[in-house]
Design an enzyme around this catalytic site. Structure first.
Site, PDB file in Angstrom:
ATOM      1  CG  PHE A   1     -35.307  -6.311 -16.123  1.00 51.31           C
ATOM      2  CD1 PHE A   1     -34.364  -5.755 -15.276  1.00 51.31           C
ATOM      3  CD2 PHE A   1     -36.049  -7.388 -15.674  1.00 51.31           C
ATOM      4  CE1 PHE A   1     -34.171  -6.262 -14.007  1.00 51.31           C
ATOM      5  CE2 PHE A   1     -35.859  -7.907 -14.400  1.00 51.31           C
ATOM      6  CZ  PHE A   1     -34.914  -7.339 -13.568  1.00 51.31           C
ATOM      7  CE  LYS A   2     -34.516  -2.788 -11.223  1.00 52.02           C
ATOM      8  NZ  LYS A   2     -33.437  -3.256 -12.111  1.00 52.02           N
ATOM      9  CG  ASP A   3     -40.813  -0.381 -17.829  1.00 52.35           C
ATOM     10  OD1 ASP A   3     -41.008   0.286 -16.797  1.00 52.35           O
ATOM     11  OD2 ASP A   3     -40.356   0.122 -18.884  1.00 52.35           O
TER      12      ASP A   3
ATOM     13  CG  LEU B   1     -41.847  -2.028 -10.829  1.00 58.85           C
ATOM     14  CD1 LEU B   1     -40.601  -1.164 -10.690  1.00 58.85           C
ATOM     15  CD2 LEU B   1     -42.777  -1.834  -9.628  1.00 58.85           C
TER      16      LEU B   1
END
Ligand SMILES: *Cc1c(COP(=O)(O)O)cnc(C)c1O
Length: 517
Positions: A119-121, A124
Site C-alpha cells: 500500500f505504500k505505493d 509513494l
C-alpha cells in the site's frame, strides 16, 4: 483556463511553526521545526452527491479532486497531469484501488496493485511527483537554489516503494539503507535491482534500529549538511510517513472507496460503512479519519494491531505507554512499531497544540503519556481497537482461503480478524495493504498450518523465496498470479551490493561514495 482553488496554509501539531507554509512547502520540509507534524489550517468538505459522482471517474481524477479540494498550491491542470502519471499504466488494475466483496457485508479495499505490491505505493507513486514539482516551483521563484537528496532507513517495504517513486524524478535523488541480513530475500532483491539514474541502495551492518539511528544522526550532523550544501547544492530530506504529502493520497482512496461501495450496492447512499485498518504508524487509518471529517459517511474506525499492540492499549485505556514494552517480531513486520507517529495528528485534531506539546514532552521524557478525560472520550467515540496474535493472523489466512478462496497477506489478515470480531450492522471495509506474494513464507506456513515460530515443513525448507511462491500457488490454486515485478526480480541484474558500516560515519561515507560514482 487556469482555475486556482483557494490555497490552504498549514500549521503544525505542536503550534511552533507560525510561518503558515503552503502544501508544496510542507511536502519539501517534511517535519516542522520543533518536531511537530504539519496539518491543514482548515479542512474542506464534500457533499454526498460529489462523493458518489467519483464512481464514474478514473482513479487519477478522483485523487485530483481530493487534492484540489484540499487547496494544494498547484493549478488544477497541473494536479491532473501529475495524478495521471501517479496512477497510470504502472498499476496492474486500472481501477487502482478496487473494492472487492469477499463475504456479504465484508468488502476488501485492495491497495497493493502498484509497482511494489504494497500500500505504500498509493502515496509513494504520487508524493515524489509533487515533491519534484514543488522544488521546481521554488527554484523558479528564486526561493531555493538547491536540489534534494532523500535518505531513507527501511525495514523492507518503504525503501522499495520510495525508490520506485523517486527514480528519475527531477531535482531529487534517493539513497536507501536497509539492515543487511534483516530483510527478506525478496525484499532485498526488490531494492538492489532498482532502476534509475538517481538511486542508491546500501545494506548496513546492523539491525533496523541501527540503520534508523545512523540516518537520523546524519540528518542532524551540521557539518555533513554544510558539506553537501557547499559542494553539491544539495539539501537532505526524508520523505517519511509523517510527511503530509504521503497522507493526502491516503485520504483520497477512502473517498474513492465509498463511491465504489455505493455504486456496487455494498452500502446505501449516505449510510455509514465501518473501516478496519491494519495499523502501525497510524498513517493509513488517519487517512480514514480525515475522510470522515470531510464528509465521507464512515461509521466506526476499527484499529487492528498485531502483537505490538501499543495502539490497541492506548485506545482502551487512554494511556500510551512504551516504558516497559518489548518489541515483538511478527508476520506483519510493517506494523511492528512502538512509536506510532501519526497518532499525534489525531490528538491535535481532538485536543489542540498545547495539549499535544505536553503529551509529546512526556513521551520523550518518561516514555508514556495519559490523555485527559474529554480527549479519551473523543478517542473512544471515534475508534474501536483490537489486536491479533501471530498464530491467529496465520490461522485467519488459512481459514478465509479455505472458506472463500481469497488469499490475504498477514497484514490484511490482522484487519480481517479484527473486522470479524468487531463488526456490527453496518458493512465493513477491510483495508488490504499488501499482495500475499510479498510475504510468501508466512502465507505458506498459514496454508500448511505451520506455527509462526516453527521452521518450514520438510521439503519446503530448502526453497528460495520465489520457488516458495510457486509452491503457494500449487496448494492454493485460487491465489492468482504473482505480480509481474515480483516474478521478474530473479532475472534482473543486481545493481547494488555495497555494505555500509553502522553509525553516522558509515552512512555519511556511503553517501559521499555514492555521490562520487
Ligand atoms: C506500512 C504498512 C502498514 C502500516 O501502515 P501505517 O500507515 O504505518 O499504519 C501495514 N501494512 C503494510 C503492508 C505496510 O507496508
Amino acid at each position: 483556463m487556469h482555475i486556482t482553488m483557494k490555497q490552504v496554509t498549514y500549521t503544525d501539531s505542536r503550534g511552533l511553526d507560525t510561518s503558515r507554509p503552503t502544501f508544496s512547502e510542507v511536502v519539501v520540509r517534511g517535519i516542522a521545526p520543533g518536531g511537530g507534524l504539519y496539518v491543514p489550517e482548515s479542512l474542506p468538505s464534500f457533499a454526498l452527491p460529489e462523493i458518489l459522482e467519483l464512481a464514474e471517474w478514473p482513479y487519477w481524477r478522483r485523487a485530483a479532486a481530493v487534492f484540489s479540494r484540499f487547496g494544494v498550491d498547484f493549478c488544477a491542470e497541473h494536479v491532473d497531469a501529475l495524478m495521471q502519471s501517479a496512477y497510470g499504466a504502472q498499476w496492474d488494475d486500472e481501477r487502482i484501488a478496487p473494492v472487492v466483496e469477499v463475504v456479504a457485508g465484508i468488502h476488501v479495499l485492495e491497495l497493493w496493485h502498484g509497482p511494489t505490491s504494497a500500500f505504500k505505493d498509493m502515496a509513494l507513486q504520487c508524493m515524489p511527483l509533487f515533491f519534484s514539482a514543488a522544488v521546481d516551483k521554488m527554484q523558479a521563484s528564486g526561493e531555493l537554489a538547491d536540489d534534494y537528496l532523500v535518505l531513507v532507513a527501511t525495514s523492507g517495504d518503504t525503501g522499495k516503494a520510495a525508490l520506485e517513486g523517486f527514480a528519475d524524478r527531477d531535482h531529487t535523488s534517493i539513497v536507501v539503507f536497509y539492515p543487511a541480513g534483516g530483510v527478506s530475500d525478496i525484499q532485498r532483491l526488490q531494492m538492489v535491482t532498482q532502476r534509475g539514474g538517481n538511486v542508491g541502495v546500501f545494506g548496513v551492518l546492523g539491525n533496523f534500529d541501527d540503520c534508523q539511528n545512523a540516518v537520523k544522526a546524519a540528518f542532524n550532523d551540521q557539518a555533513f549538511n554544510a558539506e553537501l550544501h557547499g559542494e553539491r547544492h544539495l539539501k537532505l530530506s526524508s520523505a517519511n510517513s509523517i510527511n503530509w504529502g504521503r497522507l493526502l493520497p491516503q485520504i483520497a482512496y477512502y473517498v474513492s472507496a465509498y463511491a465504489d461501495m455505493v455504486a456496487e450496492g455494498g452500502v446505501k447512499p449516505g449510510s455509514p460503512m465501518d473501516v478496519c485498518v491494519p495499523t502501525g504508524n497510524f498513517g493509513n487509518i488517519l487517512g480514514a479519519y480525515y475522510a470522515k471529517r470531510i464528509g465521507v459517511p464512515i461509521g466506526r474506525l476499527l484499529c487492528a494491531s498485531n502483537e505490538n499492540n501499543v495502539l490497541a492499549d492506548f485506545i482502551s485505556t487512554g494511556t500510551y505507554d512504551i516504558s516497559s514494552r518489548v518489541f515483538v517480531t511478527t508476520p506483519s513486520p510493517s506494523m511492528d512499531i512502538l512509536i506510532s507517529s501519526n497518532l499525534e495528528r489525531l490528538l491535535y485534531e481532538l485536543a489542540g497544540a498545547e495539549a499535544v506539546r505536553g503529551w509529546m514532552a512526556s513521551l520523550a521524557a518518561e516514555r508514556r503519556f495519559t490523555v485527559d478525560r474529554e480527549t479519551f472520550a473523543a478517542v473512544r467515540e471515534l475508534l474501536t481497537a483490537d489486536w491479533v496474535t501471530n498464530d491467529e493472523s496465520l490461522a485467519t489466512i488459512g481459514r478465509v482461503y479455505a472458506e472463500r478462496g481469497y488469499l490475504m497477506d498477514p497484514h490484511t489478515a490482522v484487519a480481517w480478524e479484527v473486522a470479524e470480531r468487531l463488526r456490527g450492522e453496518d458493512p465493513v471495509l477491510v483495508v488490504s495493504t499488501a499482495h500475499w506474494a510479498k510475504f510468501g513464507t508466512d502465507v505458506f506456513k498459514a496454508l500448511t498450518q505451520t506455527a509462526y515460530d516453527a521452521p518450514l515443513p520438510k521439503g519446503a525448507d530448502s526453497l528460495s523465496g520465489l520457488e516458495l511462491l510457486d509452491e503457494v500457488r500449487r496448494i492454493a490454486p485460487n491465489a492468482g498470479s504473482v505480480p509481474t515485478p515480483l516474478a521478474e526480480i530473479a532475472v534482473l541484474p543486481e545493481r547494488f551490493g555495497e555494505v555500509a558500516d553502522a553509525g553516522r560515519e558509515g552512512i555519511e561515507a556511503a553517501v559521499r561514495g555514492w555521490l562520487e560514482r
